[in-house]
Design a protein around this motif. Sequence first.
Motif, mmCIF file in Angstrom:
data_model
loop_
_atom_site.group_PDB
_atom_site.id
_atom_site.type_symbol
_atom_site.label_atom_id
_atom_site.label_comp_id
_atom_site.label_asym_id
_atom_site.label_seq_id
_atom_site.Cartn_x
_atom_site.Cartn_y
_atom_site.Cartn_z
ATOM 1 N N GLY A 10 16.430 -22.089 -31.933
ATOM 2 C CA GLY A 10 15.341 -21.447 -32.666
ATOM 3 C C GLY A 10 15.493 -21.606 -34.157
ATOM 4 N N MET A 11 16.724 -21.515 -34.654
ATOM 5 C CA MET A 11 16.956 -21.673 -36.087
ATOM 6 C C MET A 11 16.718 -23.101 -36.554
ATOM 7 S SD MET A 11 20.150 -19.149 -36.968
ATOM 8 C CE MET A 11 20.903 -19.056 -35.359
ATOM 9 N N LEU A 12 16.908 -24.054 -35.649
ATOM 10 C CA LEU A 12 16.666 -25.460 -35.997
ATOM 11 C C LEU A 12 15.216 -25.870 -35.763
ATOM 12 C CD1 LEU A 12 19.915 -26.984 -34.451
ATOM 13 C CD2 LEU A 12 19.312 -27.007 -36.886
ATOM 14 N N SER A 13 14.415 -24.959 -35.193
ATOM 15 C CA SER A 13 13.061 -25.339 -34.793
ATOM 16 C C SER A 13 12.146 -25.637 -35.970
ATOM 17 C CB SER A 13 12.440 -24.237 -33.922
ATOM 18 O OG SER A 13 12.300 -23.027 -34.656
ATOM 19 N N GLY A 14 12.577 -25.270 -37.185
ATOM 20 C CA GLY A 14 11.764 -25.616 -38.356
ATOM 21 C C GLY A 14 11.794 -27.097 -38.678
ATOM 22 N N GLY A 15 12.753 -27.826 -38.093
ATOM 23 C CA GLY A 15 12.799 -29.269 -38.261
ATOM 24 C C GLY A 15 13.785 -29.762 -39.292
ATOM 25 N N GLU A 16 14.278 -28.884 -40.161
ATOM 26 C CA GLU A 16 15.219 -29.306 -41.197
ATOM 27 C C GLU A 16 16.617 -29.511 -40.610
ATOM 28 O OE1 GLU A 16 14.660 -30.008 -44.399
ATOM 29 O OE2 GLU A 16 12.511 -29.656 -44.106
ATOM 30 N N GLU A 17 17.359 -30.432 -41.182
ATOM 31 C CA GLU A 17 18.752 -30.604 -40.803
ATOM 32 C C GLU A 17 19.574 -29.429 -41.329
ATOM 33 O OE1 GLU A 17 19.992 -35.236 -40.461
ATOM 34 O OE2 GLU A 17 19.785 -34.433 -42.492
ATOM 35 N N MET A 18 20.535 -29.001 -40.541
ATOM 36 C CA MET A 18 21.412 -27.915 -40.958
ATOM 37 C C MET A 18 22.815 -28.186 -40.456
ATOM 38 S SD MET A 18 18.970 -24.612 -40.097
ATOM 39 C CE MET A 18 20.036 -23.411 -40.877
ATOM 40 N N SER A 19 23.804 -27.808 -41.250
ATOM 41 C CA SER A 19 25.191 -27.890 -40.804
ATOM 42 C C SER A 19 25.545 -26.597 -40.078
ATOM 43 C CB SER A 19 26.122 -28.080 -41.999
ATOM 44 O OG SER A 19 26.110 -26.927 -42.823
ATOM 45 N N GLY A 20 26.685 -26.603 -39.404
ATOM 46 C CA GLY A 20 27.133 -25.368 -38.769
ATOM 47 C C GLY A 20 27.316 -24.255 -39.781
ATOM 48 N N TYR A 21 27.795 -24.619 -40.968
ATOM 49 C CA TYR A 21 27.957 -23.643 -42.048
ATOM 50 C C TYR A 21 26.610 -23.070 -42.470
ATOM 51 C CZ TYR A 21 29.132 -21.757 -46.647
ATOM 52 O OH TYR A 21 29.275 -20.934 -47.747
ATOM 53 N N ASP A 22 25.596 -23.946 -42.604
ATOM 54 C CA ASP A 22 24.253 -23.486 -42.969
ATOM 55 C C ASP A 22 23.730 -22.479 -41.954
ATOM 56 O OD1 ASP A 22 24.174 -25.206 -45.173
ATOM 57 O OD2 ASP A 22 23.307 -26.842 -43.987
ATOM 58 N N ILE A 23 23.935 -22.802 -40.677
ATOM 59 C CA ILE A 23 23.436 -21.936 -39.609
ATOM 60 C C ILE A 23 24.122 -20.574 -39.661
ATOM 61 C CG2 ILE A 23 23.380 -21.618 -37.109
ATOM 62 C CD1 ILE A 23 22.937 -24.636 -36.855
ATOM 63 N N LYS A 24 25.442 -20.576 -39.864
ATOM 64 C CA LYS A 24 26.178 -19.317 -39.956
ATOM 65 C C LYS A 24 25.674 -18.478 -41.121
ATOM 66 C CE LYS A 24 29.555 -16.363 -39.225
ATOM 67 N NZ LYS A 24 29.456 -15.367 -38.131
ATOM 68 N N LYS A 25 25.406 -19.103 -42.263
ATOM 69 C CA LYS A 25 24.887 -18.372 -43.410
ATOM 70 C C LYS A 25 23.514 -17.796 -43.105
ATOM 71 C CE LYS A 25 26.414 -18.104 -47.013
ATOM 72 N NZ LYS A 25 27.287 -17.059 -47.618
ATOM 73 N N TRP A 26 22.692 -18.558 -42.405
ATOM 74 C CA TRP A 26 21.344 -18.093 -42.051
ATOM 75 C C TRP A 26 21.425 -16.887 -41.137
ATOM 76 C CZ3 TRP A 26 17.110 -18.107 -38.489
ATOM 77 C CH2 TRP A 26 15.858 -18.209 -39.093
ATOM 78 N N ILE A 27 22.377 -16.938 -40.193
ATOM 79 C CA ILE A 27 22.601 -15.792 -39.304
ATOM 80 C C ILE A 27 22.997 -14.566 -40.116
ATOM 81 C CG2 ILE A 27 24.147 -14.870 -37.529
ATOM 82 C CD1 ILE A 27 24.194 -17.677 -36.298
#
Length: 215
Positions: A10-27
């Motif tokens: 769901g967090m990647l569903s916007g289409g942008e590339e993200m690193s695992g670190y980016d995802i953790k920060k978003w959480i």
Amino acid sequence: MSPTGWALLGMLSGGEEMSGYDIKKWINWAIRFFYSSPAYSQIYSELKRLERLGLVSSRVDAGVRSRRMYKITESGLAAVTRWANEDPVEAPTLKHNPILRMMLGHLLKPGRLREILAGHAAYAEQLQQAAATEVRWTSEQPAWSYARLALKWSEQYYAAERELALQMIKDLDAAEEAFGEAGREGVQFPMPEYWYEVERRIAAEDTPGVEDPSA
């Protein structure tokens, strides 16, 4: 698919590339207010599994800091869209440690429950203020309109948690007085025979035409 896997998709569903670190920060910015925050190790293991399933793709970004970037695939977007629309929505699982201590208040030392509830009220106030900050910063991003509603819910939820904790602190005097009158010797908890009788009475209330056996 685990619930965490769906959350990552769901967090990647916007289409942008993200690193695992980016995802953790978003959480940590938003999701943590209403969904348990997975550790980095869990995030990376889930991302690897999603890639094996063909739901995300990855590449190594050889910049200043070499990092692996993840992007949702068409199959991944279709899968998470289907999940969001069609899969059953599970009821929330509540594990409220302060209230569990309240339930076992007869075991606690004098004053300990007040400490626990005051700490919980402070924790709830901290999260309420953090959620309010996120609400303010998302208001300028139209793409975050739904996320902003979730954050507003979080702000209101923790405000209510704080008020409930403060109210229970006020109610402790009456509870301690009632418990004292009952006597502290030989406390039987939870008294199975009593609860079985309560269960029978509730069943009688819920079944038309069946009289309360204790009447």
